[in-house]
Design a protein around this motif. Structure first.
Motif, PDB file in Angstrom:
ATOM      1  N   THR A  68      -1.048   8.402   7.129  1.00  0.00           N
ATOM      2  CA  THR A  68      -1.147   7.753   8.726  1.00  0.00           C
ATOM      3  C   THR A  68       0.662   7.235   9.190  1.00  0.00           C
ATOM      4  OG1 THR A  68      -1.724   5.292   7.003  1.00  0.00           O
ATOM      5  CG2 THR A  68      -3.225   7.123   8.476  1.00  0.00           C
ATOM      6  N   PHE A  69       1.145   6.757  10.671  1.00  0.00           N
ATOM      7  CA  PHE A  69       2.289   6.068  10.470  1.00  0.00           C
ATOM      8  C   PHE A  69       1.483   5.058  11.063  1.00  0.00           C
ATOM      9  CE2 PHE A  69       1.456  11.279  11.076  1.00  0.00           C
ATOM     10  CZ  PHE A  69       2.519  11.135  10.499  1.00  0.00           C
ATOM     11  N   SER A  70       3.293   4.370  10.863  1.00  0.00           N
ATOM     12  CA  SER A  70       3.352   2.992  11.341  1.00  0.00           C
ATOM     13  C   SER A  70       4.911   3.379  11.988  1.00  0.00           C
ATOM     14  CB  SER A  70       2.941   1.854  10.361  1.00  0.00           C
ATOM     15  OG  SER A  70       3.197   0.947  11.146  1.00  0.00           O
ATOM     16  N   GLY A  71       6.076   2.725  13.148  1.00  0.00           N
ATOM     17  CA  GLY A  71       6.323   2.370  13.016  1.00  0.00           C
ATOM     18  C   GLY A  71       7.347   3.629  13.030  1.00  0.00           C
ATOM     19  N   GLU A  72       8.208   3.567  11.870  1.00  0.00           N
ATOM     20  CA  GLU A  72       9.037   4.471  11.022  1.00  0.00           C
ATOM     21  C   GLU A  72       8.847   4.668   9.438  1.00  0.00           C
ATOM     22  OE1 GLU A  72      11.723   6.103  12.027  1.00  0.00           O
ATOM     23  OE2 GLU A  72      11.456   5.541  14.065  1.00  0.00           O
ATOM     24  N   LEU A  73       7.075   4.788   9.253  1.00  0.00           N
ATOM     25  CA  LEU A  73       6.523   4.548   8.414  1.00  0.00           C
ATOM     26  C   LEU A  73       5.659   5.517   8.050  1.00  0.00           C
ATOM     27  CD1 LEU A  73       7.191   0.912   6.795  1.00  0.00           C
ATOM     28  CD2 LEU A  73       8.564   1.514   6.270  1.00  0.00           C
ATOM     29  N   ILE A  74       5.632   6.007   6.654  1.00  0.00           N
ATOM     30  CA  ILE A  74       4.806   7.337   6.471  1.00  0.00           C
ATOM     31  C   ILE A  74       3.832   6.336   5.765  1.00  0.00           C
ATOM     32  CG2 ILE A  74       3.778   9.108   5.826  1.00  0.00           C
ATOM     33  CD1 ILE A  74       6.563   9.912   7.054  1.00  0.00           C
ATOM     34  N   TYR A  75       2.115   6.575   5.807  1.00  0.00           N
ATOM     35  CA  TYR A  75       1.377   5.719   4.749  1.00  0.00           C
ATOM     36  C   TYR A  75       0.599   7.331   3.631  1.00  0.00           C
ATOM     37  CZ  TYR A  75       2.371   1.355   6.546  1.00  0.00           C
ATOM     38  OH  TYR A  75       3.506  -0.036   7.298  1.00  0.00           O
ATOM     39  N   LEU A  76       0.737   7.253   2.437  1.00  0.00           N
ATOM     40  CA  LEU A  76       0.392   7.852   2.510  1.00  0.00           C
ATOM     41  C   LEU A  76      -0.727   7.537   0.868  1.00  0.00           C
ATOM     42  CD1 LEU A  76       3.499   9.900   1.026  1.00  0.00           C
ATOM     43  CD2 LEU A  76       2.019  10.839   3.346  1.00  0.00           C
ATOM     44  N   ASP A  77      -2.591   7.834   1.068  1.00  0.00           N
ATOM     45  CA  ASP A  77      -3.408   6.851   0.296  1.00  0.00           C
ATOM     46  C   ASP A  77      -3.780   8.031  -0.372  1.00  0.00           C
ATOM     47  OD1 ASP A  77      -3.345   4.715   2.484  1.00  0.00           O
ATOM     48  OD2 ASP A  77      -4.439   5.297   3.352  1.00  0.00           O
ATOM     49  N   TRP A  78      -3.984   7.468  -1.905  1.00  0.00           N
ATOM     50  CA  TRP A  78      -4.786   7.932  -3.809  1.00  0.00           C
ATOM     51  C   TRP A  78      -5.532   7.310  -4.150  1.00  0.00           C
ATOM     52  CZ3 TRP A  78      -2.914   7.843  -7.954  1.00  0.00           C
ATOM     53  CH2 TRP A  78      -3.333   8.449  -9.235  1.00  0.00           C
ATOM     54  N   THR A  79      -6.485   7.326  -4.153  1.00  0.00           N
ATOM     55  CA  THR A  79      -8.061   7.060  -4.323  1.00  0.00           C
ATOM     56  C   THR A  79      -8.131   8.071  -5.536  1.00  0.00           C
ATOM     57  OG1 THR A  79      -9.177   5.748  -2.170  1.00  0.00           O
ATOM     58  CG2 THR A  79     -10.157   6.663  -4.521  1.00  0.00           C
ATOM     59  N   PRO A  80      -7.587   7.303  -7.014  1.00  0.00           N
ATOM     60  CA  PRO A  80      -7.635   8.594  -8.131  1.00  0.00           C
ATOM     61  C   PRO A  80      -9.558   8.611  -8.558  1.00  0.00           C
ATOM     62  CG  PRO A  80      -6.575   6.193  -8.974  1.00  0.00           C
ATOM     63  CD  PRO A  80      -6.662   6.147  -7.433  1.00  0.00           C
ATOM     64  N   GLY A  81      -9.387   9.741  -8.962  1.00  0.00           N
ATOM     65  CA  GLY A  81     -11.019  10.050  -8.917  1.00  0.00           C
ATOM     66  C   GLY A  81     -11.327  10.511 -10.290  1.00  0.00           C
ATOM     67  N   VAL A  82     -12.116  11.543 -10.434  1.00  0.00           N
ATOM     68  CA  VAL A  82     -12.787  11.591 -11.848  1.00  0.00           C
ATOM     69  C   VAL A  82     -11.708  12.176 -12.649  1.00  0.00           C
ATOM     70  CG1 VAL A  82     -14.486  12.982 -13.600  1.00  0.00           C
ATOM     71  CG2 VAL A  82     -14.789  11.831 -11.631  1.00  0.00           C
ATOM     72  N   THR A  83     -10.918  13.668 -12.086  1.00  0.00           N
ATOM     73  CA  THR A  83     -10.107  14.239 -13.361  1.00  0.00           C
ATOM     74  C   THR A  83      -9.244  13.477 -13.541  1.00  0.00           C
ATOM     75  OG1 THR A  83      -8.657  15.516 -11.237  1.00  0.00           O
ATOM     76  CG2 THR A  83     -10.342  16.273 -11.898  1.00  0.00           C
ATOM     77  N   ALA A  84      -8.449  12.440 -12.628  1.00  0.00           N
ATOM     78  CA  ALA A  84      -7.244  11.083 -12.884  1.00  0.00           C
ATOM     79  C   ALA A  84      -8.048  10.397 -13.717  1.00  0.00           C
ATOM     80  CB  ALA A  84      -6.800  11.094 -11.398  1.00  0.00           C
ATOM     81  N   THR A  85      -9.442   9.647 -14.535  1.00  0.00           N
ATOM     82  CA  THR A  85      -9.012   8.634 -14.620  1.00  0.00           C
ATOM     83  C   THR A  85     -10.046   9.080 -16.103  1.00  0.00           C
ATOM     84  OG1 THR A  85     -11.052   8.280 -13.802  1.00  0.00           O
ATOM     85  CG2 THR A  85      -9.084   7.474 -12.795  1.00  0.00           C
TER      86      THR A  85
END
Length: 253
Positions: A68-85
């Motif tokens: 997603t975007f807000s002005g000059e920033l990019i937001y990148l969302d990560w929700t750790p799942g089973v493989t990561a935990t």
């Protein structure tokens, strides 16, 4: 949701370094914040963004991030799942973006997957109240039997000691009686010996007196004797306590 800023190519992970717990999934979302323009030359807003991770065993994968975007920033969302935990411990993460043949990659950062306690079921080892009672009863029973046995042994030993003491007393009494009898016999013997000595001494004195009288009488006694018609004179003399007889032929005057 916790924001993690990326400055130049460094991921500032201090706020989420120990956020992830082993075994969790869909619980925490980490939002990475990136500037749209990289070094005022490259617009990253149209690029496709990924996060790749590697656990302590060297295993990992790449995960597509929502953007997603807000002005000059990019937001990148990560929700750790089973493989990561699924593996607790040290985990390295890294962001990258692609556009055609171009690829932008951040510096790797380290976070930690905290251990999720999954204990095995506890099998009760503590005995029940009944078991404890039975165990205590057996212990008390054993103690009572031991005490009874010890008491019996002590009583038998006391009886033996009593009998030995009685026998010793009888022996002592007999010894005392014998000693007393021996003492009386010794006294009687001593008395008899003393009497015999006195009698012997008296007899000796009497014999000496009689001898003295006899010697005196013999010394004065003079007699005659005829042998084959010859007249002899018999005389007696005392020499050193002995009586000596003399026979001399009689000669008339």
């Amino acid at each position: 949701m916790i924001q993690v800023h990326i400055r130049d190519k460094t991921i500032a992970v201090d706020a989420v370094k120990r956020l992830v717990i082993g075994g969790q999934t869909g619980a925490d979302t980490i939002r990475f914040v990136v500037q749209k323009t990289y070094r005022e030359e490259i617009d990253l807003s149209g690029w496709t963004w990924y996060l790749q991770f590697r656990n302590k065993n060297g295993e990992g994968e790449s995960v597509l991030l929502s953007k997603t975007f807000s002005g000059e920033l990019i937001y990148l969302d990560w929700t750790p799942g089973v493989t990561a935990t699924q593996v607790s411990g040290r985990m390295e993460i890294q962001l990258y973006a692609t556009s055609g043949d171009s690829k932008w990659v951040s510096a790797p950062a380290t976070i930690y997957v905290e251990e999720n306690l999954t204990p095995d079921a506890i099998i009760p080892t503590t005995p029940t109240v009944l078991d404890q009672y039975l165990e205590l009863f057996e212990e008390l029973k054993d103690d009572a039997e031991t005490a009874e046995s010890n008491a019996s042994d002590s009583a038998a030993a006391a009886l033996i000691s009593e009998e030995a003491a009685a026998a010793s007393a009888i022996s002592s009494a007999n010894s005392a009686t014998s000693a007393s009898t021996s003492k009386d016999a010794a006294i009687s013997s001593a008395t008899g010996a003393a009497g015999s000595a006195s009698s012997a001494n008296t007899a000796k004195l009497d014999a000496q007196a009689a001898a003295s009288v006899a010697v005196g009488a013999a010394g004065t006694a003079v007699g005659g004797i005829s042998i084959d018609g010859v007249q002899y004179v018999v005389g007696r003399a005392q020499v050193n306590g002995h009586i000596i007889k003399t026979i001399t032929q009689y000669e008339g005057v």
